[in-house]
Motif scaffolding. Sequence first.
Motif, mmCIF file in Angstrom:
data_model
loop_
_atom_site.group_PDB
_atom_site.id
_atom_site.type_symbol
_atom_site.label_atom_id
_atom_site.label_comp_id
_atom_site.label_asym_id
_atom_site.label_seq_id
_atom_site.Cartn_x
_atom_site.Cartn_y
_atom_site.Cartn_z
ATOM 1 N N ILE A 31 -2.300 -1.571 4.752
ATOM 2 C CA ILE A 31 -0.951 -1.041 4.577
ATOM 3 C C ILE A 31 0.087 -2.141 4.775
ATOM 4 C CG2 ILE A 31 -1.594 1.313 5.214
ATOM 5 C CD1 ILE A 31 -0.474 0.808 8.005
ATOM 6 N N GLY A 32 1.304 -1.850 4.334
ATOM 7 C CA GLY A 32 2.401 -2.790 4.463
ATOM 8 C C GLY A 32 2.915 -2.890 5.890
ATOM 9 N N THR A 33 3.635 -3.943 6.145
ATOM 10 C CA THR A 33 4.164 -4.233 7.482
ATOM 11 C C THR A 33 5.120 -3.152 7.971
ATOM 12 O OG1 THR A 33 3.938 -6.578 7.073
ATOM 13 C CG2 THR A 33 5.426 -5.946 8.832
ATOM 14 N N ASP A 34 6.068 -2.758 7.138
ATOM 15 C CA ASP A 34 7.062 -1.776 7.566
ATOM 16 C C ASP A 34 6.406 -0.462 7.979
ATOM 17 O OD1 ASP A 34 9.133 -3.563 7.153
ATOM 18 O OD2 ASP A 34 9.525 -2.858 5.112
ATOM 19 N N ARG A 35 5.468 -0.004 7.184
ATOM 20 C CA ARG A 35 4.770 1.242 7.517
ATOM 21 C C ARG A 35 3.985 1.085 8.815
ATOM 22 N NH1 ARG A 35 1.133 5.196 3.747
ATOM 23 N NH2 ARG A 35 0.845 6.787 5.346
ATOM 24 N N PHE A 36 3.280 -0.028 8.938
ATOM 25 C CA PHE A 36 2.493 -0.235 10.147
ATOM 26 C C PHE A 36 3.381 -0.223 11.389
ATOM 27 C CE2 PHE A 36 0.784 -2.844 13.511
ATOM 28 C CZ PHE A 36 -0.450 -2.237 13.732
ATOM 29 N N LEU A 37 4.479 -0.949 11.344
ATOM 30 C CA LEU A 37 5.349 -1.028 12.518
ATOM 31 C C LEU A 37 5.971 0.321 12.865
ATOM 32 C CD1 LEU A 37 7.041 -4.493 11.888
ATOM 33 C CD2 LEU A 37 5.198 -3.944 13.497
ATOM 34 N N LYS A 38 6.282 1.147 11.855
ATOM 35 C CA LYS A 38 6.834 2.482 12.099
ATOM 36 C C LYS A 38 5.795 3.424 12.698
ATOM 37 C CE LYS A 38 10.186 2.376 8.372
ATOM 38 N NZ LYS A 38 10.446 2.831 7.011
ATOM 39 N N GLU A 39 4.543 3.267 12.276
ATOM 40 C CA GLU A 39 3.484 4.200 12.665
ATOM 41 C C GLU A 39 2.471 3.594 13.631
ATOM 42 O OE1 GLU A 39 1.707 5.832 9.119
ATOM 43 O OE2 GLU A 39 3.658 6.080 8.155
ATOM 44 N N ALA A 40 2.805 2.481 14.251
ATOM 45 C CA ALA A 40 1.844 1.764 15.103
ATOM 46 C C ALA A 40 1.254 2.650 16.196
ATOM 47 C CB ALA A 40 2.486 0.524 15.701
ATOM 48 N N ALA A 41 2.080 3.436 16.842
ATOM 49 C CA ALA A 41 1.582 4.290 17.930
ATOM 50 C C ALA A 41 0.595 5.325 17.398
ATOM 51 C CB ALA A 41 2.746 4.965 18.638
ATOM 52 N N ALA A 42 0.909 5.942 16.284
ATOM 53 C CA ALA A 42 0.024 6.958 15.695
ATOM 54 C C ALA A 42 -1.267 6.339 15.173
ATOM 55 C CB ALA A 42 0.752 7.689 14.578
ATOM 56 N N LEU A 43 -1.188 5.111 14.679
ATOM 57 C CA LEU A 43 -2.373 4.455 14.123
ATOM 58 C C LEU A 43 -3.369 4.024 15.194
ATOM 59 C CD1 LEU A 43 -0.633 2.320 11.368
ATOM 60 C CD2 LEU A 43 -2.185 4.263 11.005
ATOM 61 N N LYS A 44 -2.930 3.960 16.464
ATOM 62 C CA LYS A 44 -3.850 3.573 17.541
ATOM 63 C C LYS A 44 -5.043 4.518 17.631
ATOM 64 C CE LYS A 44 -1.264 0.929 20.868
ATOM 65 N NZ LYS A 44 -0.766 0.829 22.224
ATOM 66 N N GLY A 45 -4.827 5.779 17.375
ATOM 67 C CA GLY A 45 -5.896 6.770 17.480
ATOM 68 C C GLY A 45 -6.710 6.937 16.210
ATOM 69 N N ARG A 46 -6.404 6.206 15.191
ATOM 70 C CA ARG A 46 -7.115 6.333 13.915
ATOM 71 C C ARG A 46 -8.577 5.920 14.085
ATOM 72 N NH1 ARG A 46 -6.644 6.722 8.481
ATOM 73 N NH2 ARG A 46 -7.811 5.208 7.254
ATOM 74 N N GLN A 47 -9.470 6.688 13.479
ATOM 75 C CA GLN A 47 -10.902 6.448 13.614
ATOM 76 C C GLN A 47 -11.456 5.444 12.609
ATOM 77 O OE1 GLN A 47 -12.737 7.715 16.180
ATOM 78 N NE2 GLN A 47 -10.697 8.290 16.865
ATOM 79 N N ALA A 48 -10.646 5.028 11.647
ATOM 80 C CA ALA A 48 -11.093 4.061 10.642
ATOM 81 C C ALA A 48 -10.262 2.781 10.780
ATOM 82 C CB ALA A 48 -10.932 4.655 9.248
ATOM 83 N N PRO A 49 -10.813 1.647 10.341
ATOM 84 C CA PRO A 49 -10.107 0.366 10.461
ATOM 85 C C PRO A 49 -8.771 0.337 9.718
ATOM 86 C CG PRO A 49 -12.413 0.017 9.928
ATOM 87 C CD PRO A 49 -12.156 1.478 9.780
ATOM 88 N N VAL A 50 -7.837 -0.431 10.295
ATOM 89 C CA VAL A 50 -6.514 -0.602 9.700
ATOM 90 C C VAL A 50 -6.272 -2.089 9.495
ATOM 91 C CG1 VAL A 50 -4.019 -0.317 10.044
ATOM 92 C CG2 VAL A 50 -5.601 1.473 10.817
#
Length: 175
Positions: A31-50
């Motif tokens: 994913i792009g940088t802006d999306r990652f930085l906005k959703e970083a907290a939510a992505l911590k719990g993701r079960q697949a690689p980012v």
Amino acid sequence: MPLIENGQIIEDRFVRVTDEDALPEGVPVLIGTDRFLKEAAALKGRQAPVGIIWPNNRPIAEIAPYLDQLSLIALNFPSFRDGRAYSQARLLRERLGWTGPLRAIGNVLRDQFLLMERSGFDQVDAVKAADADAFDEAVHRYTVFYQPATPDERPSLLRQRLGRTVSGVPAGVPK
């Protein structure tokens, strides 16, 4: 486009997802940088690689707090004349300690394969399948270099000619 890793074309496990699209479950995403930085907290719990596509006009130090969340970093070459991603790669490897996959994307040319590899890239998003052979040939063309590229590299010809060891202490001088 084919993905080259260590001179071989490999399957890209990561799916590129735009900022507007939903993230597919259970699939590695890029994913792009802006999306990652906005959703970083939510992505911590993701079960697949980012993985993240980091632009070359942003300081690479901004990514440091998030390195433990990432499985891939892709650095962009918007033009073959723009070498900022080389500096970013070196900083990621040497100062920030990134050991994961580092991918070159964008305007990637065959002439740059060796420098990319020496700067820390281990994956290249190439233009065509024939680039895999060109990459393998480029990274094996030379066995000794005049200038060092990484701290882990064998002593460069320059150090050898100056009579210095890897640590930088002149030969014959007690430590």
